[in-house]
Design an enzyme around this catalytic site. Structure first.
Site, mmCIF file in Angstrom:
data_model
loop_
_atom_site.group_PDB
_atom_site.id
_atom_site.type_symbol
_atom_site.label_atom_id
_atom_site.label_comp_id
_atom_site.label_asym_id
_atom_site.label_seq_id
_atom_site.Cartn_x
_atom_site.Cartn_y
_atom_site.Cartn_z
ATOM 1 N N ASP A 183 52.167 35.594 38.260
ATOM 2 C CA ASP A 183 51.272 35.080 39.020
ATOM 3 C C ASP A 183 49.610 35.529 38.488
ATOM 4 O O ASP A 183 49.645 36.647 38.529
ATOM 5 C CB ASP A 183 51.324 35.153 40.665
ATOM 6 C CG ASP A 183 50.214 34.198 41.486
ATOM 7 O OD1 ASP A 183 49.314 33.916 41.002
ATOM 8 O OD2 ASP A 183 50.507 33.834 42.431
ATOM 9 N N ARG A 355 36.867 44.626 50.214
ATOM 10 C CA ARG A 355 37.158 44.220 48.676
ATOM 11 C C ARG A 355 35.829 43.544 48.272
ATOM 12 O O ARG A 355 35.287 42.606 48.719
ATOM 13 C CB ARG A 355 38.068 43.010 48.870
ATOM 14 C CG ARG A 355 38.785 42.593 47.506
ATOM 15 C CD ARG A 355 39.992 41.689 47.655
ATOM 16 N NE ARG A 355 39.641 40.304 48.402
ATOM 17 C CZ ARG A 355 40.454 39.213 48.051
ATOM 18 N NH1 ARG A 355 41.701 39.654 47.475
ATOM 19 N NH2 ARG A 355 40.066 38.259 48.412
#
Ligand SMILES: *Cc1c(COP(=O)(O)O)cnc(C)c1O
Length: 396
Positions: A183, A355
C-alpha cells in the site's frame, strides 16, 4: 532539477495558513477549478453521453494510471484507477490469495485500520482456515516463513512515518514463495518508489493525499506484468470485462490490469486529478525526496530545540522515514487544535500523535521555521490548556 518555488505558485494555499496536512488531503492546484469547469460545461454540458468517446472519459483510468505509474516506478500499461483505496486493497489481497494454496496473510500493527479490516472481512468471507496475522512493524521480516501466503504492508506508517524497506522485504518474501501487496498511500508523491525494481506483485494507493486529486479522488492499483493476465480481480464488474459493450452474460477478465476496473469511472473527480498530474508530470522524484528530507530534518531540529515536552515518534534516521514527522504528547489532540487555531495545520492520530506532513511542492524552509515558532509558542504558553481546544470533530 525541479524548481519548487515555481511549483508552490501553482497551488492555492489559504491566506495565513501553513498547511502541513498534504499527507491527508493535498491542497487545491490553481488549475483545477478551470479544468473541472471544462469537464462540467464543455464536456458533460455540451457532449452529454458522447463525452465517453469524444472527451475520452472511458480512457481516463488507464491514461491517468500511466502518469501515476511513473511516480511509483511501474511499467507503462500496468496501473489503473477507480473506487477508493479500501476497495483496491480488497481486490489486490483477494487476487494475491488466489495465487497460492497457503492461508495466512501477514501484516503489521502500524498498518491503516481499513487495510486490516479488509483483510479480516476477506478471510472471513473466503473461510477455509484463512487468517490474518498482525505483528509489530520491526518484526515483519522475522515472521516471513513458508506458512505465509501474502505479505500485505503499507510502506510508510500513517502514524509514525516509519518506512519499510520495500525491496528487501519483497525479495525475502518472494524467496519464500510469498505474494506481496504494497500500500503506497503515504509513498506515492512522497518519495521515489520503484515497484518494478523491487519486484512487487501488487501495489495500491490513493490520489487525494500527496497527489492532490481532491477529496474523494479515486485510488490506483498496480499488478506486476507477470501476473497481469492471470490475476483474478474478485470484484468482477462490467468495466473490467474484456468487452463491456458486448454485454455478455458471463464475466471474462479484460486485458491486463484493466480487469481491475469495476464500474463507471468518477469522471469529474478524474478531471481534478488530471490538473494535479499536470504538475506531477514535471517532478523529478529524487529531487523531491532530497527536498523533503531537508524539510523534515529542519523541522525535527527546530521542534526538539524549542519543545522539550514533545517526543519524536518518527524515525530519527531520514532514510527510515517517509515525508511526515510525528510527535507524541499526552494532550496531543488539544495541542494540535491550538496549532491549527494559530495557522499551522497538521492532524492528530489517536492516542497521542501530532502529525505533520511535508511536501516540497508547496512547503518551503520559511514555512518550516514559522511552523516551529507557532508550535513552540503553543507548548511554552500551554495554549492547549483551554476547553475550546478539547472539543472533537468527527474528523481529527
Ligand atoms: C488513507 C488510507 C486509506 C483510506 O482508504 P479510502 O478507502 O481511500 O478511504 C487506506 N489505507 C491507507 C494505508 C491509507 O493511508
Amino acid at each position: 532539477m525541479t524548481d519548487f518555488a515555481a511549483t508552490k505558485a501553482l497551488f492555492h494555499l489559504p491566506e495565513g495558513m501553513i498547511y502541513l496536512d498534504g499527507n491527508s488531503l493535498g491542497p487545491l492546484p490553481r488549475a483545477t477549478p478551470e479544468r473541472v469547469a471544462r469537464t462540467l460545461q464543455q464536456e458533460w454540458g455540451e457532449m452529454v453521453i458522447t463525452g465517453w468517446n469524444r472527451a475520452g472519459w472511458m480512457a481516463q483510468p488507464m491514461a491517468l494510471g500511466d502518469r501515476i505509474g511513473r511516480l511509483i516506478g511501474a511499467e507503462p500499461g500496468h496501473v489503473t484507477l477507480g473506487d477508493t483505496l479500501s476497495v483496491k486493497v480488497f481486490q489486490a489481497l483477494a487476487a494475491a490469495l488466489a495465487m497460492t494454496d497457503r492461508r495466512v496473510i501477514l501484516s503489521d500493527s502500524g498498518n491503516f485500520p481499513s487495510d486490516l479490516y479488509m483483510a479480516e472481512g476477506l478471510v472471513e468471507a473466503l473461510g477455509g482456515g484463512r487468517s490474518l496475522r498482525v505483528v509489530a512493524p520491526e518484526d515483519v521480516a522475522d515472521h516471513l516463513t513458508e506458512e505465509i501466503a501474502v505479505l500485505m504492508l503499507t510502506q510508510v506508517d500513517y502514524r509514525t512515518g516509519r518506512l519499510h524497506d520495500m525491496a528487501a522485504l519483497t525479495a525475502k518474501a518472494q524467496a519464500l514463495g510469498i505474494v506481496t501487496v504494497w500500500d503506497l498511500a503515504h509513498s506515492a508523491g512522497a518519495l521515489a518508489v520503484d515497484v518494478a525494481g523491487a519486484g512487487a506483485d501488487f501495489a495500491v494507493g490513493c490520489t487525494y493525499k500527496y497527489l492532490n486529486g481532491g477529496p474523494g479522488a479515486p485510488a490506483f492499483i498496480y499488478v506486476a506484468p507477470r501476473h497481469a493476465q492471470v490475476a483474478k480481480p474478485i470484484l468482477a464488474g462490467w468495466l473490467g470485462h474484456d468487452t463491456p459493450f458486448a454485454f455478455e452474460q458471463s464475466y471474462r477478465p479484460g486485458e491486463g490490469v484493466a480487469r481491475m476496473r469495476v464500474g463507471t469511472p468518477p469522471v469529474i473527480q478524474m478531471a481534478a486529478l488530471e490538473a494535479s498530474m499536470d504538475i506531477w508530470d514535471g517532478i523529478d522524484m529524487t529531487a523531491l525526496r532530497d527536498a523533503s528530507v531537508a524539510l523534515t530534518e529542519r523541522f525535527i531540529t527546530g521542534v526538539e530545540a524549542t519543545c522539550p515536552d514533545l517526543d519524536l515518534a518518527s524515525p530519527r534516521d531520514a532514510q527510515a522515514r517517509g515525508s511526515q514527522v510525528s510527535f507524541r504528547h499526552p494532550e496531543g489532540y488539544a495541542a494540535m487544535q491550538a496549532c491549527i487555531a494559530h495557522g499551522v495545520v497538521g492532524d492528530f492520530r489517536a492516542p497521542d500523535i501530532m502529525r505533520f506532513g511535508f511536501t516540497p511542492l508547496f512547503i518551503d524552509e520559511g514555512d518550516v521555521d514559522r511552523a516551529v515558532e507557532v508550535i513552540a509558542r503553543v507548548m511554552r504558553d500551554r495554549l492547549w490548556d483551554d476547553p475550546a481546544m478539547q472539543a472533537r470533530g468527527a474528523v481529527t
